[in-house]
Write an enzyme that holds these catalytic residues in place. Structure first.
Site, PDB file in Angstrom:
ATOM      1  N   TYR A  13      48.805  37.718  36.229  1.00 13.56           N
ATOM      2  CA  TYR A  13      47.415  38.163  36.364  1.00 13.56           C
ATOM      3  C   TYR A  13      46.760  38.394  35.001  1.00 13.56           C
ATOM      4  O   TYR A  13      45.534  38.261  34.890  1.00 13.56           O
ATOM      5  CB  TYR A  13      47.303  39.371  37.303  1.00 13.56           C
ATOM      6  CG  TYR A  13      47.486  38.904  38.728  1.00 13.56           C
ATOM      7  CD1 TYR A  13      46.506  38.146  39.341  1.00 13.56           C
ATOM      8  CD2 TYR A  13      48.671  39.134  39.419  1.00 13.56           C
ATOM      9  CE1 TYR A  13      46.670  37.640  40.617  1.00 13.56           C
ATOM     10  CE2 TYR A  13      48.854  38.638  40.702  1.00 13.56           C
ATOM     11  CZ  TYR A  13      47.847  37.892  41.295  1.00 13.56           C
ATOM     12  OH  TYR A  13      48.023  37.376  42.557  1.00 13.56           O
ATOM     13  N   ARG A  33      45.335  35.066  34.438  1.00 11.97           N
ATOM     14  CA  ARG A  33      44.127  34.868  35.267  1.00 11.97           C
ATOM     15  C   ARG A  33      42.938  35.613  34.660  1.00 11.97           C
ATOM     16  O   ARG A  33      41.820  35.154  34.661  1.00 11.97           O
ATOM     17  CB  ARG A  33      44.328  35.386  36.706  1.00 11.97           C
ATOM     18  CG  ARG A  33      45.551  34.902  37.444  1.00 11.97           C
ATOM     19  CD  ARG A  33      45.357  33.503  37.993  1.00 11.97           C
ATOM     20  NE  ARG A  33      45.420  32.443  37.002  1.00 11.97           N
ATOM     21  CZ  ARG A  33      46.539  32.037  36.371  1.00 11.97           C
ATOM     22  NH1 ARG A  33      47.693  32.560  36.648  1.00 11.97           N
ATOM     23  NH2 ARG A  33      46.496  31.066  35.483  1.00 11.97           N
ATOM     24  N   GLN A  86      36.136  35.884  48.348  1.00  6.95           N
ATOM     25  CA  GLN A  86      37.599  35.985  48.299  1.00  6.95           C
ATOM     26  C   GLN A  86      38.065  35.952  46.853  1.00  6.95           C
ATOM     27  O   GLN A  86      39.248  36.126  46.574  1.00  6.95           O
ATOM     28  CB  GLN A  86      38.226  34.809  49.053  1.00  6.95           C
ATOM     29  CG  GLN A  86      37.900  34.794  50.533  1.00  6.95           C
ATOM     30  CD  GLN A  86      38.281  33.459  51.157  1.00  6.95           C
ATOM     31  OE1 GLN A  86      39.414  33.260  51.583  1.00  6.95           O
ATOM     32  NE2 GLN A  86      37.352  32.522  51.212  1.00  6.95           N
ATOM     33  N   ASP A 124      37.561  36.792  40.527  1.00  7.15           N
ATOM     34  CA  ASP A 124      36.795  36.722  39.270  1.00  7.15           C
ATOM     35  C   ASP A 124      35.480  37.493  39.410  1.00  7.15           C
ATOM     36  O   ASP A 124      35.114  37.942  40.492  1.00  7.15           O
ATOM     37  CB  ASP A 124      36.562  35.243  38.866  1.00  7.15           C
ATOM     38  CG  ASP A 124      35.605  34.514  39.810  1.00  7.15           C
ATOM     39  OD1 ASP A 124      34.477  34.993  40.034  1.00  7.15           O
ATOM     40  OD2 ASP A 124      35.994  33.438  40.320  1.00  7.15           O
ATOM     41  N   HIS A 183      39.654  40.275  48.177  1.00  3.19           N
ATOM     42  CA  HIS A 183      41.033  40.138  47.685  1.00  3.19           C
ATOM     43  C   HIS A 183      41.266  40.833  46.343  1.00  3.19           C
ATOM     44  O   HIS A 183      42.229  40.517  45.651  1.00  3.19           O
ATOM     45  CB  HIS A 183      41.418  38.655  47.599  1.00  3.19           C
ATOM     46  CG  HIS A 183      41.477  38.007  48.942  1.00  3.19           C
ATOM     47  ND1 HIS A 183      41.385  36.648  49.136  1.00  3.19           N
ATOM     48  CD2 HIS A 183      41.610  38.544  50.186  1.00  3.19           C
ATOM     49  CE1 HIS A 183      41.470  36.377  50.428  1.00  3.19           C
ATOM     50  NE2 HIS A 183      41.590  37.503  51.095  1.00  3.19           N
ATOM     51  N   THR A 222      35.708  27.221  50.191  1.00  6.01           N
ATOM     52  CA  THR A 222      36.946  27.853  50.682  1.00  6.01           C
ATOM     53  C   THR A 222      37.577  26.960  51.735  1.00  6.01           C
ATOM     54  O   THR A 222      36.885  26.401  52.586  1.00  6.01           O
ATOM     55  CB  THR A 222      36.707  29.266  51.253  1.00  6.01           C
ATOM     56  OG1 THR A 222      37.911  29.708  51.901  1.00  6.01           O
ATOM     57  CG2 THR A 222      35.555  29.342  52.223  1.00  6.01           C
ATOM     58  N   SER A 223      38.909  26.862  51.679  1.00  7.46           N
ATOM     59  CA  SER A 223      39.607  26.005  52.648  1.00  7.46           C
ATOM     60  C   SER A 223      39.660  26.647  54.030  1.00  7.46           C
ATOM     61  O   SER A 223      40.017  26.002  55.007  1.00  7.46           O
ATOM     62  CB  SER A 223      41.027  25.717  52.148  1.00  7.46           C
ATOM     63  OG  SER A 223      41.707  26.940  51.909  1.00  7.46           O
TER      64      SER A 223
END
Ligand code: APR
Length: 230
Positions: free
Chosen positions: A53, A56, A87, A90, A105, A172-173
């Protein structure tokens, strides 16, 4: 005034240089979820989670909002009640000037107490030093909702979704639950738009307009249309 709700996933930030998770060469092709993004991973090897992270966070701080984030802000200026549910961990919606953002999230710029999922603290810069403690005495961990953990703001997000006259889904998937089920909380007559160059799982939804474009192209286009018909 119509109520607009925007629901975003990793695709909205892809053109800012932040990788998605499940596209080819996505993050989950290069790392195993079980090594860095579950509670068990945190217990087994917290240093690795912190390192993952930290990377990230470094990427996020180096990235800039793209035309899609900026177009959403433009739409919010015309529709001040617009809310964003993301979601993404960032902060590119915030840095594009958008307000009223619910992060499902977690947020990469924050750390949280190991004991209390909502006891967060802001981190300055990109680097968490493993071992630092929260004021409550527990170990600090990244403020990330790991797989298998509860999603603290999910019921708030459902309430927001249920108020939408226009629900816009971007990048988003729609495979990660419970987030993906948000569409089911929209009103029966809500107009749903999806901006995604791929094929998110829209089974069960007939009246969806799928704009098959990258976010930086499709979102400004949709925003122009909505502003024209306001
Ligand atoms: N513009 C818009 N959409 C894009 C772009 C782009 N430039 N590039 C890729 N996409 C789309 C893909 O077609 C896909 O539908 O973005 C989506 C990315 O899907 P995922 O990688 O599964 O990301 P997401 O749906 O946000 O993942 C959900 O999974 O790992 C967890 O917690 C993580 O929040 C994340 C959750």
């Amino acid at each position: 005034m119509k109520k607009i709700v925007v629901f975003t996933g990793a695709g909205v930030s892809a053109e800012s240089g932040l990788g998605t998770f499940r596209d080819s060469d996505g993050l989950w092709e290069n790392y195993r979820v079980e090594d860095v993004c579950t509670h068990e991973a945190w217990l087994r090897n917290p240093e690795l989670c912190v390192e993952f992270y930290n990377a990230r966070r470094r990427d996020t701080l180096a990235a800039q909002p793209n035309a899609a984030h900026l177009a959403i802000t433009r739409l919010q200026q015309a529709y001040p009640t617009l809310e964003i549910i993301t979601q993404n961990i960032d902060n590119l919606h915030e840095r594009a000037g958008s307000k009223n953002i619910t992060h499902l999230h977690g947020e990469i710029t924050k750390l949280r107490s190991e004991r209390d999922e909502l006891a967060t603290v802001e981190l300055q810069g990109w680097e968490q030093h493993y071992g630092d403690r929260h004021p409550d005495g527990s170990l600090l961990r990244p403020y990330i909702v790991f797989f298998g953990e509860g999603v603290p703001y999910f019921s708030k997000a459902c309430e927001i979704a249920s108020t939408a006259d226009i629900f816009i889904v971007i990048g988003t998937s729609l495979v990660v639950y419970p987030a993906a089920s948000l569409l089911h909380y929209t009103k029966a007559d809500a107009k749903i738009y999806v901006v995604d160059p791929g094929q998110p799982d829209l089974s069960g939804f007939n009246d969806v307009e799928h704009i098959k474009e990258k976010a930086s192209v499709g979102v400004p286009m949709l925003v122009d249309r909505l502003l024209l018909n306001k």
